[in-house]
Design a protein around this motif. Structure first.
Motif, PDB file in Angstrom:
ATOM      1  N   PHE A  21       0.824  -1.204   0.000  1.00 32.30           N
ATOM      2  CA  PHE A  21       0.000   0.000   0.000  1.00 32.30           C
ATOM      3  C   PHE A  21       0.869   1.270   0.000  1.00 32.30           C
ATOM      4  O   PHE A  21       0.614   2.232   0.713  1.00 32.30           O
ATOM      5  N   ASP A  22       1.899   1.257  -0.812  1.00 32.05           N
ATOM      6  CA  ASP A  22       2.826   2.394  -0.809  1.00 32.05           C
ATOM      7  C   ASP A  22       2.549   3.404  -1.920  1.00 32.05           C
ATOM      8  O   ASP A  22       3.248   4.407  -2.050  1.00 32.05           O
ATOM      9  N   GLY A  23       1.524   3.138  -2.727  1.00 34.75           N
ATOM     10  CA  GLY A  23       1.146   4.084  -3.771  1.00 34.75           C
ATOM     11  C   GLY A  23       2.043   4.094  -4.989  1.00 34.75           C
ATOM     12  O   GLY A  23       1.868   4.917  -5.885  1.00 34.75           O
ATOM     13  N   LYS A  24       3.001   3.178  -5.058  1.00 37.12           N
ATOM     14  CA  LYS A  24       3.973   3.218  -6.159  1.00 37.12           C
ATOM     15  C   LYS A  24       3.384   2.777  -7.494  1.00 37.12           C
ATOM     16  O   LYS A  24       3.892   3.167  -8.541  1.00 37.12           O
ATOM     17  N   LYS A  25       2.346   1.963  -7.458  1.00 35.32           N
ATOM     18  CA  LYS A  25       1.829   1.419  -8.709  1.00 35.32           C
ATOM     19  C   LYS A  25       0.555   2.099  -9.208  1.00 35.32           C
ATOM     20  O   LYS A  25       0.172   1.907 -10.351  1.00 35.32           O
ATOM     21  N   ILE A  26      -0.108   2.853  -8.341  1.00 31.69           N
ATOM     22  CA  ILE A  26      -1.283   3.561  -8.829  1.00 31.69           C
ATOM     23  C   ILE A  26      -0.847   4.867  -9.479  1.00 31.69           C
ATOM     24  O   ILE A  26       0.232   5.392  -9.216  1.00 31.69           O
ATOM     25  N   THR A  27      -1.692   5.390 -10.350  1.00 28.94           N
ATOM     26  CA  THR A  27      -1.351   6.608 -11.086  1.00 28.94           C
ATOM     27  C   THR A  27      -1.510   7.833 -10.179  1.00 28.94           C
ATOM     28  O   THR A  27      -2.196   7.772  -9.148  1.00 28.94           O
TER      29      THR A  27
END
Length: 566
Positions: free
Chosen positions: A432-438
């Protein structure tokens, strides 16, 4: 005295979808091919991230064992004929065993109930409450409980199958008639599906030939209403189905469940709810009962007589906000919508997405999830009643996949083994580190977190007064009542002026505050108040006067929650 903050934020999630990391799912794929999320995917980290959305309750959808095309006979679970199962995974609303959980969701199938019980404990430990479905109107065509208590007879075990109706039967029958079904009764099986005598179908189809558009995979339960012969209500002595359903509710309440979302509650007579809810609440007084009811003429009946805590607000606020967002209706309709509830608005569950409805970001709704920001603010902030989001909504999930039984319809499939692109990337292996969402998805997620947290923590929203300003803003020189909506919320010396813009262009607005608002809310009149927009933390000076309009600006599809402290 401290007022109770009673604003509920419900997060609906299908465990089957949430934890599935497979990004190579194939149309109509099996469990082995496409994979399936598990109870254990709801780790403390995952639950904590869900809680950051302002969530108070998680509605775990698809918990109770339902019919499936996956073979679990090695675990003592009877196989279902594929002709009467929708999709490879099956519908969560075709219950196969009221006393068991879906084996798909277990890491170790033989320990599936233990894994569910641990999920309940983890959820509670993170400060969240658990809601599951109770599906009272119908069951799977091949319903069979492998684990129900020995002192409870199985549904239909003692039925007189020569009668179309008896108050002592659990099912309705079409005597001396074989189930025909207007679809392929072999459909993936070695032999055709057999049912004799045929039972009535879940959507009140009292013949042996349901078609593909019916709830053909389900059987209607008998609560003592003689539908085949005019609808006579036979409630004395207490129908057998009533006592069995009470036992099922108490069984799950004893597992630590905090509430039930009652599927198609209006298809079950209100007299049953009037009888059962107080009995269950006698032992579990804080248990929530939320009803799926679509007929506004029955709202008061199911709330007051049926004893439900909350009802779906689908045909009212949901439909209204969807139409306004899509440009089909005036924002004035919001006022008419809440007024039509006649004081019941605090007992309605608001939402913009759920498993039955099309995704906001789909081609069938708004295409762009940001266009629904005004509707989101209105739905979550205009009253003290609960608000619900559907897993993936906070990331702009499009629901435009072609999963299998569920075609490309703008909904995320409840029938198929599948994986949601947005949730999979957000979870990113549990980090849930936000690295893969835009960046766009992150921005939307941040907005949902901010808004929903505000709706539970700002007392003016969670337990304050409401005042609709639209009647004073018709034909305004700087206010378009068809594209903007505005209202006040107040708690003690805290006032929120909330205004939204459904238009696709930025606007300058001038909002009239009527004298009655000052009297009703006991607001002081002042030329220059410093207001803070809670959505941006920016400050602006506004006037609060009955003879001078309050001016501010709004972005396209934008909103402001201006807070003033007296």
């Amino acid at each position: 005295m401290i007022e109770k903050q009673n604003k509920l934020i419900v997060y609906q999630v299908l465990p089957r979808l949430f934890g599935n990391n497979n990004n190579y799912c194939v149309n109509n794929g099996s469990l082995e091919t496409n994979g399936c999320g598990k109870f254990n995917d709801f780790t403390p980290k995952a639950l904590g991230e869900i809680k950051k959305l302002g969530v108070t309750h998680i509605w775990y959808t698809g918990i109770i064992e339902h019919a499936t095309q996956t073979d679990y006979s090695a675990y003592g679970i009877q196989r279902d004929h594929p002709a009467v199962v929708k999709g490879k995974a099956g519908s969560p609303y075709a219950i196969k065993d009221y006393y068991d959980v879906d084996p798909d969701l277990a890491t170790h199938v033989e320990k599936r109930m233990h894994e569910f019980e641990e999920l309940v404990k983890r959820t509670h430990k993170e400060g969240l409450k658990v809601i599951i479905d109770f599906v009272p109107n119908h069951v799977a065509r091949q319903y069979h409980s492998d684990v129900q208590p020995a002192d409870i007879a199985e549904l239909g075990a003692d039925d007189n199958q020569t009668l179309s109706f008896s108050p002592y039967n659990n099912y309705y029958y079409i005597p001396q008639t074989e189930f025909k079904g207007q679809f392929d009764l072999k459909a993936g099986g070695d032999t055709p599906y057999k049912e004799y005598p045929a039972k009535a179908t879940g959507n009140n189809r009292f013949d042996a030939s349901p078609n593909i558009n019916d709830w053909y995979e389900t059987v209607k339960l008998n609560y003592g209403v003689d539908y085949p012969n005019g609808g006579t209500r036979c409630f004395s002595p207490t129908p057998d189905t009533w006592t069995k359903m009470r036992h099922i509710l108490l069984f799950w309440a004893a597992k630590g469940v905090d509430g039930f979302r009652c599927d198609m509650a209006e298809m079950v007579p209100v007299e049953f709810w009037e009888w059962v809810v107080p009995q269950v609440k006698k032992d579990y007084p804080d248990l929530l009962f939320i009803a799926e009811v679509y007929n506004p003429y029955e709202y008061k009946n199911y709330l007051q007589k049926g004893k439900f805590d909350y009802l779906y607000d689908k045909v009212g606020l949901y439909d209204t906000l969807r139409n306004i967002t899509c440009g089909y209706e005036s924002a004035n309709a919001i006022t008419r919508c809440w007024q039509s509830l006649g004081g019941l608005e605090k007992q309605m569950l608001n939402f913009l997405e759920n498993h039955d409805e099309q995704r906001i970001a789909s081609d069938f709704f708004a295409r762009d999830p940001r266009k629904a920001i005004p509707a989101l603010v209105v739905s979550s902030c205009m009253n003290t009643n609960p608000f619900m989001i559907y897993s993936g909504q906070e990331l702009g999930e499009k629901g435009m996949d072609t999963e299998g039984f569920s075609g490309r319809d703008g909904r995320t499939s409840i029938f198929d083994y599948w994986s949601m692109d947005s949730i999979r990337k957000w979870r990113n292996g549990g980090k849930f580190d936000g690295k893969k969402i835009t960046p766009e998805q992150q921005h939307l997620l941040d907005f949902y977190r901010l808004l929903l947290t505000l709706s539970t923590h700002e007392k003016a929203i969670s337990c304050g007064q409401f005042f609709d300003l639209m009647y004073a803003n018709q034909n305004g020189w700087k206010f378009n009542e068809h594209k903007q909506y505005t209202f006040l919320r107040k708690y003690k010396n805290e006032l929120l002026l909330i205004v939204v813009n459904f238009d696709c262009v930025a606007v300058e607005v001038a909002i009239n505050l009527p004298s009655h608002a000052f009297d009703y809310l006991q607001m002081p009149q002042t030329e220059g108040y410093e207001a803070t927009d809670l959505l941006t933390n920016k400050k602006e000076i506004i006037s609060l006067l009955p003879y001078k309009a309050t001016e501010t600006s709004l972005a396209a599809h934008g909103a402001k929650i201006l807070k003033i402290i007296f």
